[in-house]
Design a protein around this motif. Structure first.
Motif, short mmCIF file in Angstrom:
data_model
loop_
_atom_site.label_atom_id
_atom_site.label_comp_id
_atom_site.label_asym_id
_atom_site.label_seq_id
_atom_site.Cartn_x
_atom_site.Cartn_y
_atom_site.Cartn_z
N ILE A 51 0.86 -1.19 0.00
CA ILE A 51 0.00 0.00 0.00
C ILE A 51 0.89 1.23 0.00
O ILE A 51 1.93 1.24 0.65
CB ILE A 51 -0.96 -0.04 1.22
N ASN A 52 0.48 2.26 -0.72
CA ASN A 52 1.32 3.46 -0.76
C ASN A 52 1.05 4.33 0.45
O ASN A 52 0.23 4.01 1.32
CB ASN A 52 1.13 4.21 -2.08
N TRP A 53 1.70 5.48 0.51
CA TRP A 53 1.66 6.29 1.72
C TRP A 53 0.25 6.78 2.05
O TRP A 53 -0.13 6.89 3.21
CB TRP A 53 2.59 7.49 1.57
N SER A 54 -0.55 7.03 1.01
CA SER A 54 -1.89 7.59 1.24
C SER A 54 -2.97 6.52 1.34
O SER A 54 -4.08 6.81 1.78
CB SER A 54 -2.25 8.55 0.12
N GLY A 55 -2.65 5.31 0.92
CA GLY A 55 -3.65 4.25 0.91
C GLY A 55 -4.41 4.14 -0.39
O GLY A 55 -5.23 3.24 -0.55
N VAL A 56 -4.13 5.04 -1.33
CA VAL A 56 -4.87 5.04 -2.59
C VAL A 56 -4.41 3.92 -3.50
O VAL A 56 -5.20 3.32 -4.23
CB VAL A 56 -4.69 6.40 -3.28
N ARG A 57 -3.12 3.62 -3.45
CA ARG A 57 -2.56 2.60 -4.35
C ARG A 57 -2.28 1.33 -3.56
O ARG A 57 -1.63 1.36 -2.51
CB ARG A 57 -1.27 3.11 -4.98
N THR A 58 -2.77 0.21 -4.09
CA THR A 58 -2.49 -1.09 -3.48
C THR A 58 -2.08 -2.09 -4.55
O THR A 58 -2.33 -1.88 -5.74
CB THR A 58 -3.71 -1.66 -2.72
N GLY A 66 -8.65 -10.94 -3.75
CA GLY A 66 -10.02 -11.29 -3.43
C GLY A 66 -10.21 -11.89 -2.05
O GLY A 66 -11.34 -12.03 -1.58
N ARG A 67 -9.11 -12.25 -1.39
CA ARG A 67 -9.19 -12.82 -0.03
C ARG A 67 -8.54 -11.92 1.01
O ARG A 67 -9.01 -11.87 2.15
CB ARG A 67 -8.52 -14.20 0.00
N PHE A 68 -7.47 -11.26 0.65
CA PHE A 68 -6.73 -10.41 1.60
C PHE A 68 -6.94 -8.94 1.23
O PHE A 68 -7.07 -8.59 0.06
CB PHE A 68 -5.23 -10.70 1.53
N THR A 69 -6.95 -8.09 2.26
CA THR A 69 -7.05 -6.65 2.05
C THR A 69 -6.04 -5.94 2.92
O THR A 69 -5.99 -6.15 4.13
CB THR A 69 -8.46 -6.15 2.41
N ILE A 70 -5.25 -5.09 2.28
CA ILE A 70 -4.29 -4.27 3.01
C ILE A 70 -4.89 -2.88 3.21
O ILE A 70 -5.55 -2.34 2.33
CB ILE A 70 -2.93 -4.20 2.28
N SER A 71 -4.64 -2.32 4.38
CA SER A 71 -5.12 -0.97 4.68
C SER A 71 -4.18 -0.33 5.68
O SER A 71 -3.31 -1.00 6.25
CB SER A 71 -6.55 -1.00 5.24
N ARG A 72 -4.34 0.96 5.89
CA ARG A 72 -3.48 1.65 6.84
C ARG A 72 -4.24 2.77 7.54
O ARG A 72 -5.20 3.31 7.00
CB ARG A 72 -2.24 2.21 6.14
N ASP A 73 -3.78 3.06 8.74
CA ASP A 73 -4.30 4.18 9.52
C ASP A 73 -3.10 5.02 9.92
O ASP A 73 -2.38 4.67 10.87
CB ASP A 73 -5.06 3.65 10.74
N ASN A 74 -2.87 6.09 9.20
CA ASN A 74 -1.67 6.90 9.46
C ASN A 74 -1.73 7.59 10.82
O ASN A 74 -0.69 7.89 11.41
CB ASN A 74 -1.48 7.92 8.35
#
Length: 122
Positions: A51-58, A66-74
């Protein structure tokens, strides 16, 4: 310098879910691209998601799309990996990684955590 600490691993039955967390030290977390990798016994470390710094690009490995999701909370200096529909072949030590550049899906991340074990039973 960035220190990364993973948590959330464990033992789960096939078809189950886990959410991994990776907390980063430092005030510049929001400027780093983050990645998740895994390494099974006897195998090379492989890319899972990024995931990029803003979360826009994964980006995801085909094996987890379809099974895993990456996310971030800065605000919390934390990156997550939500893992659903787990399979025995997902069993591995999972590592998070950080870099100031977008280097996914390579392993050329500057900083790495110590890893957390995920075991999926059949």
């Amino acid at each position: 310098q960035v220190q990364l600490v993973e948590s959330g691993g464990g033992l789960v039955q096939a078809g189950g879910s886990l959410r991994l967390s990776c907390v980063a030290s430092g005030r510049t977390f929001s400027s780093y691209a983050m990645g998740w990798f895994r390494q099974a016994p006897g195998k090379e470390r492989e890319f899972v998601a990024a995931i990029n710094w803003s979360g826009v690009r994964t980006n995801y490995a085909d094996s987890v799309k379809g099974r895993f999701t990456i996310s971030r909370d800065n605000a919390k200096n934390t990156v997550y990996l939500q893992m659903n529909s787990l399979k025995p072949e997902d069993t591995a030590v999972y590592y998070c990684a950080a870099d100031s550049a977008w280097v996914a899906p390579t392993t050329r991340y500057a900083y790495w955590g110590q890893g957390t074990q995920v075991t999926v039973s059949s």
